[in-house]
Design a protein around this motif. Structure first.
Motif, PDB file in Angstrom:
ATOM      1  N   ALA A  12       0.668  -1.255   0.353  1.00 29.95           N
ATOM      2  CA  ALA A  12      -0.131  -0.176  -0.062  1.00 29.95           C
ATOM      3  C   ALA A  12       1.026   1.278  -0.137  1.00 29.95           C
ATOM      4  N   LEU A  13       0.659   2.187  -0.917  1.00 30.84           N
ATOM      5  CA  LEU A  13       1.749   4.036  -1.215  1.00 30.84           C
ATOM      6  C   LEU A  13       0.457   4.538  -1.161  1.00 30.84           C
ATOM      7  N   HIS A  14       0.351   5.683  -0.176  1.00 30.03           N
ATOM      8  CA  HIS A  14      -0.594   6.512  -0.051  1.00 30.03           C
ATOM      9  C   HIS A  14      -0.141   7.852  -0.801  1.00 30.03           C
ATOM     10  N   VAL A  15       0.832   8.523  -1.415  1.00 27.27           N
ATOM     11  CA  VAL A  15       1.538   9.573  -1.294  1.00 27.27           C
ATOM     12  C   VAL A  15       0.647   9.954  -3.021  1.00 27.27           C
ATOM     13  N   ARG A  16       1.073  11.635  -3.110  1.00 26.72           N
ATOM     14  CA  ARG A  16       0.920  12.086  -4.196  1.00 26.72           C
ATOM     15  C   ARG A  16       1.378  11.781  -5.551  1.00 26.72           C
ATOM     16  N   VAL A  17       0.772  11.393  -6.342  1.00 29.73           N
ATOM     17  CA  VAL A  17       1.976  10.988  -8.084  1.00 29.73           C
ATOM     18  C   VAL A  17       1.475  11.642  -9.311  1.00 29.73           C
ATOM     19  N   THR A  18       2.416  12.542  -9.426  1.00 28.37           N
ATOM     20  CA  THR A  18       2.233  13.597 -10.327  1.00 28.37           C
ATOM     21  C   THR A  18       2.446  12.636 -12.377  1.00 28.37           C
ATOM     22  N   LEU A  19       1.521  12.174 -13.230  1.00 27.07           N
ATOM     23  CA  LEU A  19       1.724  11.983 -14.837  1.00 27.07           C
ATOM     24  C   LEU A  19       1.711  12.648 -15.352  1.00 27.07           C
ATOM     25  N   THR A  20       3.249  12.747 -16.036  1.00 23.97           N
ATOM     26  CA  THR A  20       3.249  13.443 -17.077  1.00 23.97           C
ATOM     27  C   THR A  20       3.480  12.946 -18.587  1.00 23.97           C
ATOM     28  N   THR A  21       2.527  13.595 -19.525  1.00 22.74           N
ATOM     29  CA  THR A  21       2.605  12.495 -20.890  1.00 22.74           C
ATOM     30  C   THR A  21       3.808  12.991 -21.495  1.00 22.74           C
ATOM     31  N   ILE A  51      -0.597   4.356 -23.858  1.00 23.33           N
ATOM     32  CA  ILE A  51       0.058   5.632 -23.580  1.00 23.33           C
ATOM     33  C   ILE A  51       1.512   6.136 -22.558  1.00 23.33           C
ATOM     34  N   GLU A  52       2.107   6.322 -22.937  1.00 14.62           N
ATOM     35  CA  GLU A  52       3.831   6.585 -22.047  1.00 14.62           C
ATOM     36  C   GLU A  52       4.024   7.382 -21.108  1.00 14.62           C
ATOM     37  N   VAL A  53       4.424   7.994 -19.881  1.00  9.88           N
ATOM     38  CA  VAL A  53       3.946   8.617 -18.795  1.00  9.88           C
ATOM     39  C   VAL A  53       5.712   8.720 -17.884  1.00  9.88           C
ATOM     40  N   ILE A  54       5.658   9.690 -17.759  1.00  9.75           N
ATOM     41  CA  ILE A  54       6.237   9.319 -15.980  1.00  9.75           C
ATOM     42  C   ILE A  54       5.825   9.777 -15.268  1.00  9.75           C
ATOM     43  N   ALA A  55       6.184   8.501 -13.913  1.00 10.23           N
ATOM     44  CA  ALA A  55       5.755   9.247 -12.908  1.00 10.23           C
ATOM     45  C   ALA A  55       6.346   9.748 -11.577  1.00 10.23           C
ATOM     46  N   LYS A  56       5.884  10.655 -11.386  1.00  9.27           N
ATOM     47  CA  LYS A  56       6.933  11.028 -10.062  1.00  9.27           C
ATOM     48  C   LYS A  56       6.379  11.327  -8.671  1.00  9.27           C
ATOM     49  N   PHE A  57       6.677  10.600  -8.094  1.00 12.69           N
ATOM     50  CA  PHE A  57       6.363  10.657  -6.561  1.00 12.69           C
ATOM     51  C   PHE A  57       7.673  10.729  -5.686  1.00 12.69           C
ATOM     52  N   GLU A  58       7.237  10.038  -4.557  1.00 15.86           N
ATOM     53  CA  GLU A  58       8.540  10.273  -3.208  1.00 15.86           C
ATOM     54  C   GLU A  58       8.390   8.519  -2.293  1.00 15.86           C
ATOM     55  N   LYS A  67      13.235  10.695  -3.825  1.00 11.44           N
ATOM     56  CA  LYS A  67      12.173  11.206  -5.284  1.00 11.44           C
ATOM     57  C   LYS A  67      12.461  10.239  -6.464  1.00 11.44           C
ATOM     58  N   LEU A  68      11.256   9.589  -7.193  1.00 12.06           N
ATOM     59  CA  LEU A  68      11.103   8.875  -7.607  1.00 12.06           C
ATOM     60  C   LEU A  68      11.005   9.892  -9.242  1.00 12.06           C
ATOM     61  N   SER A  69      11.087   9.415 -10.697  1.00  9.94           N
ATOM     62  CA  SER A  69      11.011   9.963 -11.954  1.00  9.94           C
ATOM     63  C   SER A  69      11.393   8.706 -12.556  1.00  9.94           C
ATOM     64  N   ILE A  70       9.853   7.910 -12.860  1.00 11.16           N
ATOM     65  CA  ILE A  70       9.933   6.077 -13.580  1.00 11.16           C
ATOM     66  C   ILE A  70       9.765   6.123 -14.501  1.00 11.16           C
ATOM     67  N   PRO A  71      10.219   6.094 -15.887  1.00 10.47           N
ATOM     68  CA  PRO A  71       9.065   6.045 -17.114  1.00 10.47           C
ATOM     69  C   PRO A  71       7.772   5.301 -17.096  1.00 10.47           C
ATOM     70  N   ALA A  72       7.005   4.941 -17.328  1.00 11.58           N
ATOM     71  CA  ALA A  72       5.670   3.797 -17.454  1.00 11.58           C
ATOM     72  C   ALA A  72       4.882   3.810 -18.361  1.00 11.58           C
ATOM     73  N   LEU A  73       3.806   2.675 -18.557  1.00  7.19           N
ATOM     74  CA  LEU A  73       2.733   2.390 -19.905  1.00  7.19           C
ATOM     75  C   LEU A  73       1.537   2.301 -19.108  1.00  7.19           C
ATOM     76  N   VAL A  74       0.449   3.515 -19.271  1.00  5.42           N
ATOM     77  CA  VAL A  74      -0.490   3.186 -18.843  1.00  5.42           C
ATOM     78  C   VAL A  74      -1.400   1.521 -19.722  1.00  5.42           C
ATOM     79  N   VAL A  75      -1.696   0.611 -18.542  1.00  9.82           N
ATOM     80  CA  VAL A  75      -2.015   0.221 -18.636  1.00  9.82           C
ATOM     81  C   VAL A  75      -3.280  -0.858 -18.949  1.00  9.82           C
TER      82      VAL A  75
END
Length: 115
Positions: A12-21, A51-58, A67-75
């Motif tokens: 479980a993880l409950h933090v703000r995540v910014t997704l950028t396309t 769609i490809e995004v960058i997920a940014k979260f802590e 701080k993490l910034s990870i490329p991800a794919l919406v499945v």
């Protein structure tokens, strides 16, 4: 209901995540859980599958925020009563991010796949 597709323990993880396309559209979301394979977030808007995004979260690891910034794919993006539940599959996980997520999942008492 489809078969369980998760193969990694998740926590479980409950933090703000910014997704950028790639088009620089940013969506602020809240995470539900994380694993070495990906992230589940709740969003006020849908994102198209594939769609490809960058997920940014802590992550809080050993008392420090990383701080993490990870490329991800919406499945998937599924409408729920709380907004859209978006499943993200990490596309390129470097060693630093991989180690951070593994440490967090271990410390949080991860749930095995299928639970």
């Amino acid at each position: 209901m489809g078969a369980e597709r998760r193969v990694f323990p998740r926590a479980a993880l409950h933090v703000r995540v910014t997704l950028t396309t790639k088009e620089t559209v940013s969506v602020d979301t809240r995470s539900k859980d994380v694993s070495i394979g990906g992230l589940c977030v709740m969003s006020p808007q849908a994102l198209p599958d594939g769609i490809e995004v960058i997920a940014k979260f802590e992550l809080l690891i050993r008392g420090k925020y990383q701080k993490l910034s990870i490329p991800a794919l919406v499945v998937h993006s599924v409408l729920t009563s709380d907004g859209f539940r978006i499943g993200l599959q990490f596309a390129q996980l470097d060693d630093s991010n991989s180690q951070a997520i593994q440490a967090f999942v271990r410390s949080a008492g991860a749930r095995p796949p299928g639970m």
